[in-house]
Design an enzyme around this catalytic site. Structure first.
Site, PDB file in Angstrom:
ATOM      1  CB  ALA A  27      58.085  60.684  45.099  1.00 27.19           C
ATOM      2  CB  CYS A  28      57.404  62.590  39.603  1.00 23.29           C
ATOM      3  SG  CYS A  28      59.153  63.340  39.578  1.00 23.29           S
ATOM      4  CG  ASP A  29      52.414  63.212  42.436  1.00 24.57           C
ATOM      5  OD1 ASP A  29      51.563  62.136  42.558  1.00 24.57           O
ATOM      6  OD2 ASP A  29      53.360  63.298  43.334  1.00 24.57           O
ATOM      7  CD  GLU A 114      54.414  61.740  37.427  1.00 23.69           C
ATOM      8  OE1 GLU A 114      54.946  61.318  38.589  1.00 23.69           O
ATOM      9  OE2 GLU A 114      54.319  63.002  36.913  1.00 23.69           O
ATOM     10  CG  ASN A 220      56.622  58.211  40.808  1.00 25.03           C
ATOM     11  OD1 ASN A 220      56.399  58.904  41.768  1.00 25.03           O
ATOM     12  ND2 ASN A 220      57.214  58.624  39.625  1.00 25.03           N
TER      13      ASN A 220
END
Length: 661
Positions: A27-29, A114, A220
């Site tokens: 989980a990255c943004d 990401e 992601n």
């Protein structure tokens, strides 16, 4: 012989916790507002970096440097040639890693990346398990820093990254203490004062889309569909050749649909990422034309969705302001750990050094090693990052009451810092125009150092304040505390029972704080994120709690097998159970067989465990481990369709007054 109980505990623990927790790790943004979308006409890029809870990320500065001919760079798992000159960079760097999760260079190029999951990656992972996988390459974080060190513009940084991807690939784990199963491909937003690019990769192939106005965000998952500016020469032909896209629809080629991972795990991951990306896009559009760096911080702290942009395992966040005028300096606002429980500090790549505390990791230290060989980092009071990790943990004990306190203190500091930035940068710019760059750098360094000192003073005040437990609800007070785990991969690790969102919750070491549902009639507190795990509490006669018990179950679907595969001498009552049962999302199968006249489970590569006759709940306990049992599911016709593995782990309560280091 290996200890069978430990073997079984390890297998089942990894199985269940992988299913329940790993989805939250990917989980990255990253999101960006172009000049026409911001209030001051400057491009602003932001990112939340979400990783393992022990994934300490010191902030690192490297000066502009010229290198001797023949120099090389050790990236941990590979070594590559160095270039003659590298630009000054400032970036958030995982404690075991050469590269950055997000960063900026002296020319105002900023990048966030990401982890993404593609069909080529699925094939590479499968081949790797058979010993035929691709060679190890740089991590996405390494590629990000390399782009910053070698690119004066977003387009140049893009070309640096794609040339390295084509030459070296990117295969290998991106998570510390995790093997190849921690591998992922990468996407990036690469921005400079004039434009931004979204770059998405699929092993050695890539595609890129340019943005000069508006806003965009990535998460992601793949996002480029039918429009792009640049791509690998065979990006379409390769997909057709692999059967991922019909040849008859080449003119309508959609990169996302052709290359995205469509396994069950991939689809679930894409859905979670879509939720977060949609949220950031909505919030960007809400203030389009009026976006400020403060609004980008507001997005970073958003918890309106599940999963949210702001997560407990967010390891760092940045908001990079990229002015398109020589009368301003880029500002890299950075915060350690979860933005909702942290404070953004203004840093400057035109400075010359960082306060030692922000560049210091925990007990493991800052070093460059292959991720699979990196040990867990741990709390150290000398580490800025770990102080905020500890505050975040303490805030989560009673989020509803404590987070407003944290925000009031840090919002005030951020407003104070923001009010002083214009005057500080004005003085530094005046000196730079007189070629007094060293003196200008000292002004910037001193200002950031003062901001850090104020943040450290405040974080320690809050940590001390939250060590008291007077704000824990009375009905939960008995359960709050630390419980010691010694099973599977855990050795004297502390599981914490805390309060989060007015619920009882379990803080799983290095993974996630998981909220619990209220207990059912049997006293089982189930995880809110899965029906496969529940906890109970052992209570003494005087009412005190002495242990926490984990109750886990996982379902293994039975594979169809011909009747003739069953030996004739097998007792008739055992025949329905015999066969192979597949572990979900893993290339592992357990086999139910008969051994010494008993039903038994063959754990691949380990041992065959005999089962005791079923009890009144139809559970067959392992003969060598009374905490583990299996049961079988049947369809309407009575045919066995699945096997459930049940296991209980006991964690004695640590006899301390409250949670503190």
């Amino acid at each position: 012989m290996k200890n069978p109980v430990k073997i079984i505990s390890l297998l089942v623990l990894i199985l269940v916790f992988t299913l329940s927790i790993v989805p939250f790790l990917s989980a990255c943004d990253t999101w960006v507002a172009l000049a026409n979308a911001t209030l001051r006409g400057f491009i602003i890029l932001a990112k939340n970096s979400d990783r393992l809870l022990y994934g300490c990320q010191p902030l690192i500065f490297y000066a502009h440097k010229k290198w001797p001919s023949g120099s090389t760079i050790k990236l941990g798992r590979i070594t590559i040639p160095q270039v003659e000159e590298t630009y000054a960079t400032l970036g958030s760097s995982p404690y075991w890693c050469w590269g950055y999760e997000e960063g900026i260079n002296e020319y105002g190029v900023a990048i966030g990346n990401e982890g993404i999951f593609t069909k080529p990656l699925v094939e590479a992972m499968s081949a790797s398990k058979e010993g035929k996988g691709p060679k190890l390459g740089p991590t996405g974080m390494d590629l990000l820093r390399l782009g910053l060190e070698r690119g004066k513009t977003a387009r140049e940084a893009l070309e640096v990254i794609i040339s390295l991807v084509e030459k070296y690939g990117q295969f290998g784990s991106g998570l510390p203490a995790v093997g190849v199963e921690g591998a992922y491909n990468n996407s990036y937003i690469i921005a400079d004062p004039n434009e931004a690019w979204v770059l998405e990769t699929a092993c050695t192939r890539w595609i890129a889309k340019k943005f000069t106005k508006g806003t965009t965000s990535i998460s992601n998952k793949l996002s480029i569909t039918t429009e792009w500016e640049l791509a690998s020469p065979d990006i379409v032909e390769f997909a057709v050749e692999k059967g991922w896209w019909p040849e008859s629809k080449i003119d309508d080629f959609n990169f996302e649909k052709a290359y995205m991972d469509v396994t069950p795990k991939g689809r679930a991951r894409n859905m979670r990422s879509h939720i977060r990306a949609t949220c950031s896009q909505r919030l960007l559009k809400e203030k389009k034309g009026e976006i400020t760096f403060r609004w980008m911080m507001r997005i970073a702290r958003d918890r309106s969705t599940f999963p949210s942009i702001d997560l407990d395992q967010t390891a760092s966040s940045c908001v990079a302001i990229l002015p398109n005028t020589h009368d301003e300096l880029p500002v890299f606002w950075w915060c350690a750990v979860t933005p909702s429980s942290s404070c953004y500090i203004p840093f400057f790549v035109q400075g010359s050094k960082l306060p030692e505390i922000v560049s210091t990791a925990g007990m493991y230290g800052k070093r460059i090693v292959p991720p699979s060989k990196a040990e867990r980092d741990a709390f150290a009071s000398s580490s800025y990052w770990w102080l905020f990790r500890d505050l975040c943990d303490k805030t989560n004990i009673n989020w509803d009451k404590r987070n407003p306190i944290v925000r009031a203190e840090f919002d005030r500091l951020e407003q104070e810092f923001a009010a002083k930035v214009p005057d500080v940068t004005r003085k530094a710019l005046a000196l730079r125009k007189k070629d007094k760059e060293d003196e200008a750098a000292r002004i910037l360094d001193k200002f950031s150092e003062g901001c850090v000192e104020k943040a450290v003073t405040k974080v320690n005040e809050l940590r001390k304040r939250f060590e008291a437990d007077e704000d824990v609800p009375e009905n939960y007070r008995l359960y709050i505390g630390k419980y010691i785990a010694n099973f599977g991969p855990y050795r004297n690790d502390e599981f914490k029972v805390v309060i989060k969102n007015n619920r009882l919750a379990v803080d799983i070491p290095s993974q996630k704080v998981v909220e619990l549902k209220e207990p059912d009639e049997e006293g089982m507190w189930y995880f809110t994120i899965t029906t496969s795990i529940a906890v109970t509490f052992d209570q003494e006669e005087n009412g005190t709690i002495n242990a926490l018990k984990f109750h886990q179950q996982s379902v293994l679907q039975k594979e169809a097998s011909p009747d003739e595969s069953i030996p004739e001498d097998v007792p008739e009552e055992y025949k329905p159970y015999l066969g192979k049962y597949k572990v979900p999302m893993r290339n592992v199968k357990y086999t139910v067989v008969v051994k010494n006249g008993r039903l038994a489970v063959d754990i691949p590569g380990q041992l065959v465990v005999e089962l005791l006759p079923p009890d009144e709940k139809d559970r067959w306990y392992f003969s060598i481990d009374e905490t583990t049992s299996v049961s079988f599911e049947r369809d309407e016709s009575g045919k066995v369709t699945a096997m459930k593995i049940h296991q209980t782990f006991v964690l004695p309560k640590k006899q301390t007054e409250f949670l503190n280091h």
